[in-house]
Design a protein around this motif. Structure first.
Motif, short mmCIF file in Angstrom:
data_model
loop_
_atom_site.label_atom_id
_atom_site.label_comp_id
_atom_site.label_asym_id
_atom_site.label_seq_id
_atom_site.Cartn_x
_atom_site.Cartn_y
_atom_site.Cartn_z
N VAL A 1 0.85 -1.19 0.00
CA VAL A 1 0.00 0.00 0.00
C VAL A 1 0.89 1.23 0.00
CG1 VAL A 1 -1.80 1.28 1.21
CG2 VAL A 1 -1.82 -1.23 1.24
N LEU A 2 0.62 2.15 -0.91
CA LEU A 2 1.43 3.35 -1.07
C LEU A 2 0.54 4.58 -0.93
CD1 LEU A 2 3.99 4.92 -2.03
CD2 LEU A 2 3.15 4.58 -4.36
N ALA A 3 0.99 5.54 -0.14
CA ALA A 3 0.27 6.80 -0.02
C ALA A 3 0.57 7.69 -1.22
CB ALA A 3 0.67 7.52 1.27
N VAL A 4 -0.48 8.25 -1.80
CA VAL A 4 -0.35 9.16 -2.94
C VAL A 4 -0.90 10.51 -2.48
CG1 VAL A 4 -0.97 9.56 -5.34
CG2 VAL A 4 -0.64 7.22 -4.52
N PRO A 5 -0.04 11.42 -2.01
CA PRO A 5 -0.54 12.64 -1.37
C PRO A 5 -0.98 13.73 -2.33
CG PRO A 5 1.84 12.62 -1.32
CD PRO A 5 1.42 11.32 -1.93
N ARG A 6 -0.60 13.67 -3.58
CA ARG A 6 -0.87 14.75 -4.50
C ARG A 6 -0.78 14.23 -5.93
NH1 ARG A 6 2.47 19.12 -3.10
NH2 ARG A 6 2.09 20.01 -5.16
N PRO A 7 -1.11 15.00 -6.96
CA PRO A 7 -0.96 14.53 -8.34
C PRO A 7 0.48 14.15 -8.65
CG PRO A 7 -2.33 16.49 -8.28
CD PRO A 7 -1.75 16.34 -6.89
N GLY A 8 0.62 13.16 -9.49
CA GLY A 8 1.95 12.69 -9.86
C GLY A 8 1.85 11.49 -10.78
N LEU A 9 2.91 10.70 -10.80
CA LEU A 9 2.98 9.53 -11.66
C LEU A 9 3.19 8.27 -10.83
CD1 LEU A 9 5.29 10.83 -14.56
CD2 LEU A 9 2.79 10.68 -14.53
N ILE A 10 2.52 7.20 -11.22
CA ILE A 10 2.74 5.87 -10.65
C ILE A 10 3.58 5.08 -11.65
CG2 ILE A 10 1.68 3.75 -9.84
CD1 ILE A 10 1.14 6.16 -8.06
N VAL A 11 4.76 4.65 -11.23
CA VAL A 11 5.70 3.96 -12.12
C VAL A 11 5.79 2.50 -11.67
CG1 VAL A 11 8.03 3.92 -13.06
CG2 VAL A 11 7.00 6.10 -12.37
N VAL A 12 5.40 1.59 -12.55
CA VAL A 12 5.48 0.15 -12.29
C VAL A 12 6.62 -0.42 -13.11
CG1 VAL A 12 4.27 -2.06 -12.37
CG2 VAL A 12 2.99 0.04 -11.89
N ARG A 13 7.56 -1.05 -12.43
CA ARG A 13 8.68 -1.68 -13.13
C ARG A 13 8.75 -3.15 -12.74
NH1 ARG A 13 13.38 -3.52 -11.98
NH2 ARG A 13 13.25 -2.79 -9.83
N VAL A 14 8.78 -4.03 -13.74
CA VAL A 14 8.87 -5.48 -13.51
C VAL A 14 10.02 -6.04 -14.33
CG1 VAL A 14 6.44 -5.81 -12.92
CG2 VAL A 14 7.14 -5.88 -15.31
N ALA A 15 10.43 -7.27 -13.97
CA ALA A 15 11.60 -7.86 -14.62
C ALA A 15 11.31 -8.29 -16.05
CB ALA A 15 12.08 -9.05 -13.80
N ALA A 16 10.13 -8.84 -16.30
CA ALA A 16 9.77 -9.34 -17.63
C ALA A 16 8.45 -8.73 -18.06
CB ALA A 16 9.69 -10.86 -17.63
N GLU A 17 8.29 -8.57 -19.36
CA GLU A 17 7.07 -7.94 -19.87
C GLU A 17 5.85 -8.83 -19.74
OE1 GLU A 17 6.93 -4.80 -20.49
OE2 GLU A 17 9.05 -4.73 -20.00
N THR A 18 6.03 -10.08 -19.33
CA THR A 18 4.89 -10.97 -19.07
C THR A 18 4.52 -11.01 -17.59
OG1 THR A 18 6.43 -12.84 -18.95
CG2 THR A 18 5.36 -12.42 -21.07
N ASP A 19 5.30 -10.35 -16.72
CA ASP A 19 4.96 -10.31 -15.29
C ASP A 19 3.70 -9.48 -15.08
OD1 ASP A 19 7.19 -11.83 -14.85
OD2 ASP A 19 8.45 -10.17 -14.19
N THR A 20 2.86 -9.91 -14.16
CA THR A 20 1.54 -9.31 -14.00
C THR A 20 1.46 -8.42 -12.76
OG1 THR A 20 0.73 -11.23 -12.76
CG2 THR A 20 0.46 -11.25 -15.16
N TRP A 21 0.47 -7.52 -12.76
CA TRP A 21 0.24 -6.62 -11.63
C TRP A 21 -1.23 -6.21 -11.63
CZ3 TRP A 21 -1.72 -2.49 -14.06
CH2 TRP A 21 -1.24 -2.17 -15.33
#
Length: 307
Positions: free
Chosen positions: A273-293
């Motif tokens: 769980v991540l606090a998002v206090p204001r407008p911005g960007l959420i950056v998701v980085r995974v090892a392989a392009e088939t990894d799911t989220w």
């Protein structure tokens, strides 16, 4: 009297005998012509009518013995480059960079970049295509007079065909593209934060990506990721308007007032769980392009803290 009759009959027989060869000689060309016409007609009928006699035996021996290709032989002959084409970028623009490399030996190219919105971070939309036995990697660089710093790569891997998004911090000056082993094609388009898709209340997907959060009200982000090397990061939206109240850890000073959410090294789904206090960007980085989220936004304090 009898002698005269006998003489006349002898003359008639002699004339008939002498005339026979002349008739035969005159008729011979006509007979030969008729025989040739019959032979030509027979040959033509055999050629056009596959039901006539031994038509297959009349073919040349080389054609009769030509083997048919087996299906397995055709499959095995598929060329190495028979992979899907380079994925299309969402659109082209002045901050689009493309290239192609080929060859077994490693090749490296470095490109200076421009910024869609000066003084801000940017998002790189990356499309790559590497054939079998080929490796391709694209990494941001910060090149100064004193040193060259390499950031986490935007994409990389063997025999990859995909499209992804990644954050490019405002201190980046170049892109480095290197690869080896076969044909490699790539394209990168830099987007301003305003061009990035807003994160809906719930979104599932795979591969590295970036979303924008534009709501002024603080929210919480519930992230579930399955990858052996992953991170979910919130980058504050104070790109060039001055200081803001997001903490800036020294180790992340290259980012525009950024806080890190979570990292992991397990392929089983883990929840953060991540606090998002204001407008911005959420950056998701995974090892392989088939990894799911899966990402889910919720009101602050709406669920127990251990969720």
């Amino acid at each position: 009297m009898l002698v005269v009759i006998a003489f006349l009959l002898g003359c008639l027989l002699t004339a008939l005998i002498l005339r026979r060869p002349v008739d035969l000689a005159a008729k011979a060309p006509k007979a030969a012509a008729r025989a040739a016409e019959r032979s030509a007609a027979d040959a033509a009928s055999t050629a056009v009518d596959p039901r006539a006699g031994d038509v297959w035996r009349s073919r040349p021996p080389a054609l009769a013995r030509t083997p048919r290709f087996k299906r397995s032989a055709v499959v095995g002959a598929v060329p190495q480059d028979a992979v899907p084409p380079l994925p299309e970028l969402s659109r082209r623009g002045p901050f689009t960079y493309r290239g192609m490399q080929d060859g077994v030996k490693e090749t490296e190219e470095v490109f200076a970049i421009g910024w869609p919105e000066p003084g801000t971070a940017a998002v790189a939309e990356v499309a790559v295509r590497a054939t079998r036995q080929a490796f391709l990697s694209i990494s941001p660089l910060t090149r100064t007079a004193n040193r060259v710093r390499t950031h986490d790569r935007l994409t990389g891997g063997w025999a990859v065909v995909h499209k992804s998004l990644g954050l490019v911090t405002r201190d980046v000056t170049h892109l480095r593209v290197n690869g080896r082993g076969g044909r490699r094609e790539w394209a990168v388009r830099l987007l301003s934060p305003a061009e990035v898709e807003s994160l809906p209340p719930t979104r599932s997907g795979q591969g590295s990506t970036v979303f924008a959060v534009r709501d002024e009200t603080p929210v919480e982000l519930v992230a579930e990721v399955a990858s052996n090397d992953w991170s979910v990061t919130f980058a504050c939206g104070c790109w060039s308007v001055g200081p803001c109240d997001c903490p800036v850890p020294a180790v992340w000073s290259g980012y525009p007032n950024r806080t890190i959410a979570a990292t992991g090294t397990t392929t089983e789904r883990t929840t953060s769980v991540l606090a998002v206090p204001r407008p911005g960007l959420i950056v998701v980085r995974v090892a392989a392009e088939t990894d799911t989220w899966q990402l889910r936004l919720r009101a602050v304090g709406s669920e127990p803290a251990d969720n």
